[in-house]
Scaffold this motif. Structure first.
Motif, PDB file in Angstrom:
ATOM      1  N   GLU A  42       0.859  -1.191   0.000  1.00  0.00           N
ATOM      2  CA  GLU A  42       0.000   0.000   0.000  1.00  0.00           C
ATOM      3  C   GLU A  42       0.890   1.234   0.000  1.00  0.00           C
ATOM      4  O   GLU A  42       2.028   1.188   0.475  1.00  0.00           O
ATOM      5  N   SER A  43       0.342   2.348  -0.482  1.00  0.00           N
ATOM      6  CA  SER A  43       1.030   3.637  -0.471  1.00  0.00           C
ATOM      7  C   SER A  43       0.063   4.699   0.023  1.00  0.00           C
ATOM      8  O   SER A  43      -1.110   4.695  -0.358  1.00  0.00           O
ATOM      9  N   TYR A  44       0.576   5.596   0.867  1.00  0.00           N
ATOM     10  CA  TYR A  44      -0.248   6.635   1.477  1.00  0.00           C
ATOM     11  C   TYR A  44       0.398   8.001   1.286  1.00  0.00           C
ATOM     12  O   TYR A  44       1.609   8.146   1.431  1.00  0.00           O
ATOM     13  N   PHE A  45      -0.437   8.996   1.025  1.00  0.00           N
ATOM     14  CA  PHE A  45      -0.001  10.386   0.876  1.00  0.00           C
ATOM     15  C   PHE A  45      -0.810  11.209   1.865  1.00  0.00           C
ATOM     16  O   PHE A  45      -2.034  11.263   1.774  1.00  0.00           O
ATOM     17  N   LEU A  46      -0.147  11.843   2.825  1.00  0.00           N
ATOM     18  CA  LEU A  46      -0.821  12.656   3.825  1.00  0.00           C
ATOM     19  C   LEU A  46      -0.336  14.096   3.709  1.00  0.00           C
ATOM     20  O   LEU A  46       0.872  14.339   3.600  1.00  0.00           O
ATOM     21  N   ASP A  47      -1.293  15.030   3.735  1.00  0.00           N
ATOM     22  CA  ASP A  47      -0.949  16.437   3.590  1.00  0.00           C
ATOM     23  C   ASP A  47      -2.059  17.272   4.207  1.00  0.00           C
ATOM     24  O   ASP A  47      -3.100  16.753   4.614  1.00  0.00           O
ATOM     25  N   SER A  48      -1.837  18.569   4.254  1.00  0.00           N
ATOM     26  CA  SER A  48      -2.853  19.488   4.746  1.00  0.00           C
ATOM     27  C   SER A  48      -3.267  20.432   3.624  1.00  0.00           C
ATOM     28  O   SER A  48      -2.531  20.635   2.664  1.00  0.00           O
ATOM     29  N   LEU A  77      -6.183  14.012   3.644  1.00  0.00           N
ATOM     30  CA  LEU A  77      -5.944  15.448   3.778  1.00  0.00           C
ATOM     31  C   LEU A  77      -6.470  15.956   5.114  1.00  0.00           C
ATOM     32  O   LEU A  77      -7.547  15.544   5.565  1.00  0.00           O
ATOM     33  N   TYR A  78      -5.711  16.850   5.716  1.00  0.00           N
ATOM     34  CA  TYR A  78      -6.052  17.445   6.998  1.00  0.00           C
ATOM     35  C   TYR A  78      -6.200  18.948   6.814  1.00  0.00           C
ATOM     36  O   TYR A  78      -5.611  19.534   5.906  1.00  0.00           O
ATOM     37  N   LYS A  79      -6.955  19.570   7.699  1.00  0.00           N
ATOM     38  CA  LYS A  79      -7.162  21.019   7.620  1.00  0.00           C
ATOM     39  C   LYS A  79      -5.899  21.772   8.019  1.00  0.00           C
ATOM     40  O   LYS A  79      -5.108  21.299   8.823  1.00  0.00           O
ATOM     41  N   VAL A  80      -5.754  22.949   7.461  1.00  0.00           N
ATOM     42  CA  VAL A  80      -4.692  23.866   7.838  1.00  0.00           C
ATOM     43  C   VAL A  80      -5.234  24.774   8.938  1.00  0.00           C
ATOM     44  O   VAL A  80      -6.374  25.234   8.875  1.00  0.00           O
ATOM     45  N   LYS A  81      -4.431  25.026   9.937  1.00  0.00           N
ATOM     46  CA  LYS A  81      -4.807  25.915  11.030  1.00  0.00           C
ATOM     47  C   LYS A  81      -4.249  27.305  10.735  1.00  0.00           C
ATOM     48  O   LYS A  81      -3.108  27.446  10.294  1.00  0.00           O
ATOM     49  N   THR A  82      -5.054  28.327  10.965  1.00  0.00           N
ATOM     50  CA  THR A  82      -4.607  29.705  10.766  1.00  0.00           C
ATOM     51  C   THR A  82      -4.268  30.309  12.125  1.00  0.00           C
ATOM     52  O   THR A  82      -5.111  30.341  13.021  1.00  0.00           O
ATOM     53  N   LEU A  83      -3.017  30.736  12.261  1.00  0.00           N
ATOM     54  CA  LEU A  83      -2.569  31.395  13.480  1.00  0.00           C
ATOM     55  C   LEU A  83      -2.487  32.894  13.224  1.00  0.00           C
ATOM     56  O   LEU A  83      -1.960  33.328  12.207  1.00  0.00           O
ATOM     57  N   ASP A 102       1.232  15.159  11.104  1.00  0.00           N
ATOM     58  CA  ASP A 102       2.208  14.349  11.834  1.00  0.00           C
ATOM     59  C   ASP A 102       1.529  13.305  12.707  1.00  0.00           C
ATOM     60  O   ASP A 102       1.965  12.151  12.766  1.00  0.00           O
ATOM     61  N   VAL A 103       0.449  13.695  13.358  1.00  0.00           N
ATOM     62  CA  VAL A 103      -0.305  12.737  14.179  1.00  0.00           C
ATOM     63  C   VAL A 103      -0.922  11.674  13.279  1.00  0.00           C
ATOM     64  O   VAL A 103      -0.917  10.482  13.610  1.00  0.00           O
ATOM     65  N   GLY A 104      -1.422  12.081  12.114  1.00  0.00           N
ATOM     66  CA  GLY A 104      -1.990  11.120  11.164  1.00  0.00           C
ATOM     67  C   GLY A 104      -0.962  10.113  10.688  1.00  0.00           C
ATOM     68  O   GLY A 104      -1.238   8.911  10.613  1.00  0.00           O
ATOM     69  N   ILE A 105       0.242  10.593  10.353  1.00  0.00           N
ATOM     70  CA  ILE A 105       1.311   9.689   9.905  1.00  0.00           C
ATOM     71  C   ILE A 105       1.703   8.732  11.029  1.00  0.00           C
ATOM     72  O   ILE A 105       1.817   7.521  10.822  1.00  0.00           O
ATOM     73  N   THR A 106       1.880   9.275  12.228  1.00  0.00           N
ATOM     74  CA  THR A 106       2.264   8.448  13.373  1.00  0.00           C
ATOM     75  C   THR A 106       1.215   7.385  13.663  1.00  0.00           C
ATOM     76  O   THR A 106       1.543   6.204  13.847  1.00  0.00           O
ATOM     77  N   THR A 107      -0.029   7.789  13.697  1.00  0.00           N
ATOM     78  CA  THR A 107      -1.119   6.843  13.958  1.00  0.00           C
ATOM     79  C   THR A 107      -1.168   5.764  12.886  1.00  0.00           C
ATOM     80  O   THR A 107      -1.300   4.570  13.198  1.00  0.00           O
ATOM     81  N   LEU A 108      -1.038   6.163  11.638  1.00  0.00           N
ATOM     82  CA  LEU A 108      -1.088   5.218  10.530  1.00  0.00           C
ATOM     83  C   LEU A 108       0.047   4.203  10.603  1.00  0.00           C
ATOM     84  O   LEU A 108      -0.181   2.995  10.505  1.00  0.00           O
ATOM     85  N   LEU A 109       1.271   4.675  10.796  1.00  0.00           N
ATOM     86  CA  LEU A 109       2.391   3.735  10.773  1.00  0.00           C
ATOM     87  C   LEU A 109       2.368   2.799  11.972  1.00  0.00           C
ATOM     88  O   LEU A 109       2.741   1.629  11.856  1.00  0.00           O
TER      89      LEU A 109
END
Length: 179
Positions: A42-48, A77-83, A102-109
């Motif tokens: 499998e291959s995964y692409f995670l981004d915001s 895809l994850y939401k971008v936070k505006t600071l 980062d949390v998504g990648i960590t949880t997935l792996l």
């Protein structure tokens, strides 16, 4: 004979910023699979993204497309936070930051490792924040770990755990995008 199951996880923001030019994800996946000796399980692409409807944009759709037309990756895809913050000169500035990738990648792996879904992880990121997760899958779950990234962009904290570091600069002519 049992073939190793290998997954590839991509930090999309890393591969956007790290290379010296544009590359082709399909060529990159083919190159990594050649080095791996077998196709990825499998291959995964995670981004915001600022706009969650971006999931339908042409690039993300192409990433999901099966070979030979695309690299067939699962896109998350994850939401971008505006600071917003106030500068010393009194002006207000807004900055967009990644949230959840980062949390998504960590949880997935970790989830896929504990489910026995892979023997080898190929991770494309440079972020040393993944050190604890990589340490866990290596030392406690005995998974093989490859790191695939660009010179001077990968944390030494990750390099020291890698069974193999694939320096993508060394494969640039194979993976670069020809326009």
């Amino acid at each position: 004979m049992n073939e190793k199951r290998v997954i590839w996880i991509v930090d999309g923001s890393y591969l956007l910023k790290a290379p010296k030019g544009k590359f082709d994800y399909l060529k990159l996946k083919d190159t990594l699979e050649d080095l791996n000796g077998c196709p990825f399980y499998e291959s995964y692409f995670l981004d915001s993204t600022l706009d969650p409807s971006d999931a339908q944009n042409a690039f993300y759709t192409w990433l999901k497309t099966a070979p030979p037309k695309g690299p067939k990756m699962r896109v998350r895809l994850y939401k971008v936070k505006t600071l917003s913050f106030r500068c010393p000169n009194g002006e207000y500035v807004e900055r967009h930051v990644q949230k959840g990738v980062d949390v998504g990648i960590t949880t997935l792996l970790i989830r896929l490792a504990t489910q026995g879904m892979y023997d080898r992880l190929v991770l494309s990121t440079g972020d040393g924040d993944f050190e604890d997760a990589i340490s866990y899958i290596k030392e406690d779950l005995h998974k093989e770990f490859w790191l695939a990234g660009f010179t001077d962009t990968i944390s030494a904290d990750l390099q020291c755990y890698a069974d193999r570091v694939v320096w993508l600069d060394d494969h640039w002519e194979k993976i670069r995008k020809v326009e």
